[in-house]
Design a protein around this motif. Structure first.
Motif, PDB file in Angstrom:
ATOM      1  N   VAL A 218       0.835  -1.195   0.000  1.00  0.00           N
ATOM      2  CA  VAL A 218       0.000   0.000   0.000  1.00  0.00           C
ATOM      3  C   VAL A 218       0.873   1.249   0.000  1.00  0.00           C
ATOM      4  O   VAL A 218       2.068   1.196   0.301  1.00  0.00           O
ATOM      5  N   LEU A 219       0.250   2.360  -0.332  1.00  0.00           N
ATOM      6  CA  LEU A 219       0.841   3.681  -0.201  1.00  0.00           C
ATOM      7  C   LEU A 219       0.059   4.439   0.858  1.00  0.00           C
ATOM      8  O   LEU A 219      -1.178   4.386   0.889  1.00  0.00           O
ATOM      9  N   THR A 220       0.765   5.144   1.740  1.00  0.00           N
ATOM     10  CA  THR A 220       0.132   5.841   2.850  1.00  0.00           C
ATOM     11  C   THR A 220       0.819   7.179   3.080  1.00  0.00           C
ATOM     12  O   THR A 220       1.882   7.454   2.521  1.00  0.00           O
ATOM     13  N   ARG A 221       0.213   7.982   3.982  1.00  0.00           N
ATOM     14  CA  ARG A 221       0.825   9.255   4.357  1.00  0.00           C
ATOM     15  C   ARG A 221       1.538   9.177   5.696  1.00  0.00           C
ATOM     16  O   ARG A 221       2.249  10.122   6.074  1.00  0.00           O
ATOM     17  N   THR A 222       1.324   8.097   6.455  1.00  0.00           N
ATOM     18  CA  THR A 222       1.951   7.964   7.767  1.00  0.00           C
ATOM     19  C   THR A 222       2.546   6.570   7.923  1.00  0.00           C
ATOM     20  O   THR A 222       2.067   5.606   7.333  1.00  0.00           O
ATOM     21  N   VAL A 223       3.570   6.478   8.744  1.00  0.00           N
ATOM     22  CA  VAL A 223       4.205   5.189   9.004  1.00  0.00           C
ATOM     23  C   VAL A 223       3.230   4.251   9.698  1.00  0.00           C
ATOM     24  O   VAL A 223       3.174   3.055   9.397  1.00  0.00           O
ATOM     25  N   ARG A 224       2.435   4.784  10.635  1.00  0.00           N
ATOM     26  CA  ARG A 224       1.550   3.884  11.374  1.00  0.00           C
ATOM     27  C   ARG A 224       0.506   3.244  10.467  1.00  0.00           C
ATOM     28  O   ARG A 224       0.082   2.107  10.708  1.00  0.00           O
ATOM     29  N   ASP A 225       0.069   3.936   9.419  1.00  0.00           N
ATOM     30  CA  ASP A 225      -0.873   3.318   8.487  1.00  0.00           C
ATOM     31  C   ASP A 225      -0.253   2.097   7.819  1.00  0.00           C
ATOM     32  O   ASP A 225      -0.892   1.049   7.684  1.00  0.00           O
TER      33      ASP A 225
END
Length: 469
Positions: A218-225
């Protein structure tokens, strides 16, 4: 043309990441339907400018929410890349040569993705068959980078990257056969983790490949995601023969030995903006107590020659056996100049195939040996900063010029695909044109935990730039 485009606003999604949206749904602050409707409204607002959605599926998505979603990310809207089957939707592979029919069933990874509770709103754009490192087409409008619409969004998961970076959804599916999670993450200022081979369900085509180079993620905006998504996939299907991976929730106290690489196997130096960003990251790591030292490349120029040949082999197979693989309606006369040029390149050098495959298989041993003395390797994600649209277009002539540009751009990422090792791109740098610059971290097989721990630490020390600021 508007240089920067985003959809963040005062709606059900706000500026929440996917963990935040899931928590709001679980608490009853918003409903899964409200989250989906907000994402749809955002998509309708910015997609005419970004061209990141291949096929919307809004009505079915909303209808499916009549049943309460369950999972770690229940109620979070997302998109699936257009080379991965979602039951009832065609997989067009980014190509005019494909006239796909609706898929009869989900791909194995789609099942794994849906187990997390995500709501699929449709398919995201990609370049033809994922062969390019920019989501551009020979005859169709490109997918544009939300940070500046005159620039490439990267590829081959460029549509997903544009949708996440612009705030349409907080998380979107991507896959990576030569850098296609990490390249668009670098171009669009996102977190992009390519897992270890076999950490998640394999791509459908993996069984037919001499070497499985494709990883889903996946691609996310935060590390926790990224961490929560990966942990949820492991709860659904633990990876066989790999170190177990639970939820990584923050940095480690352990100080690491980190190898530094600045230039790729092509022999062409990394550009100045990228080099500065990597050196600044090395300085930051040192200030945090990590031991950073320059190390040699795990492989030499022969690796890139072998990977280029394998790239061409895949294009040749698609061009000449597409009807058997993608159905009788496949029309090879409609493939783009990159696919055709790669296929011709393979024909001229077909005799190299056994040696190239052997060389790529040997890269696993060389890659793993690189971690005998270090815990991680840090390098550029890309050989130069994100180019303007047109520079890597499949319409560039001659083919040799376009392919040379492409190889120099994507020179750092393919080793992880051939060797199977995990890697993450983090948005830690900025170019002189104020565009994101990705910094690449590699680890030994099965060690996603260390990658996520260092990512958390760097995110806290140097918060990632936000497009809405």
């Amino acid at each position: 043309m508007t240089p920067r485009v985003h959809a963040f606003g005062d709606d059900a999604l706000g500026d929440l990441d996917s963990v935040g949206v899931a928590a709001a749904v679980a608490a009853g602050d918003i409903s899964a339907r409200e989250a989906a409707e907000a994402a749809i409204a955002r998509a309708e607002r910015v997609n005419p400018l970004l061209n990141a959605i291949q096929r919307p599926d809004y009505e079915r998505a909303l209808a499916a929410l009549a049943a309460e979603p369950a999972g770690a990310l229940a109620g979070v809207p997302t998109f699936v890349k257009d080379n991965t089957d979602v039951a009832g939707l065609p997989s067009d592979q980014g190509s005019l040569a494909v006239r796909a029919r609706p898929a009869p069933a989900h791909a194995p990874f789609t099942e794994q993705l849906l187990s997390t509770g995500l709501t699929v709103l449709g398919k995201s754009t990609m370049p033809e068959f994922g062969f390019n490192a920019t989501t551009e087409y020979a005859t169709l409008p490109p997918t544009r980078n939300p940070w500046h619409t005159g620039y490439s969004a990267g590829a081959s998961s460029g549509g997903s990257a544009a949708l996440v970076a612009s705030g349409v959804v907080p998380i979107a599916h991507a896959n990576d056969g030569g850098g296609s999670i990490r390249i668009p993450a670098a171009a669009c200022g996102l977190v992009g983790l390519k897992p270890t081979r076999d950490r998640v369900a394999a791509a459908a085509e993996a069984a037919s490949l001499p070497i499985d180079i494709i990883s889903n993620g996946v691609l996310t905006r935060t590390v926790r995601d990224t961490a929560h998504f990966l942990a949820a996939t492991q709860a659904y299907r633990p990876a066989p023969d790999l170190r177990p991976l639970g939820l990584v929730e923050g940095p480690s106290d352990r100080r690491l030995r980190i190898g530094l690489i600045l230039d790729s196997v092509t022999g062409i130096p990394t550009d100045e903006d990228t080099r500065k960003a990597v050196l600044a990251t090395a300085d930051l790591l040192g200030s945090l107590g990590h031991d950073v030292m320059e190390v040699g490349l795990p492989v030499d120029h022969r690796f890139m020659e072998d990977f280029k040949h394998y790239w061409a082999l895949l294009a040749f197979s698609t061009q000449h056996f597409g009807r058997q693989v993608m159905g009788p309606d496949f029309d090879k006369t409609l493939t783009d100049p990159l696919t055709r040029g790669l296929a011709r390149r393979f024909v001229r050098q077909a005799w190299r195939t056994p040696m190239a495959i052997t060389g790529l298989k040997r890269s696993t041993r060389a890659y793993r040996a690189a971690f005998d003395d270090v815990d991680l390797i840090v390098s550029p994600t890309l050989g130069y900063t994100t180019p303007e649209l047109g520079y890597l277009s499949p319409a560039v002539e001659p083919f040799s010029l376009m392919f040379h540009r492409l190889v120099q751009y994507a020179a750092f990422t393919p080793l992880n695909n051939a060797s199977g090792g995990p890697a993450i791109s983090l948005p830690l740098g900025r170019s002189s044109a104020d565009m994101p610059v990705g910094i690449h971290f590699s680890a030994d097989h099965g060690d996603e935990q260390t990658l996520l721990e260092i990512a958390y630490e760097l995110e806290a020390a140097q918060p990632f730039a936000r497009i809405q600021d």
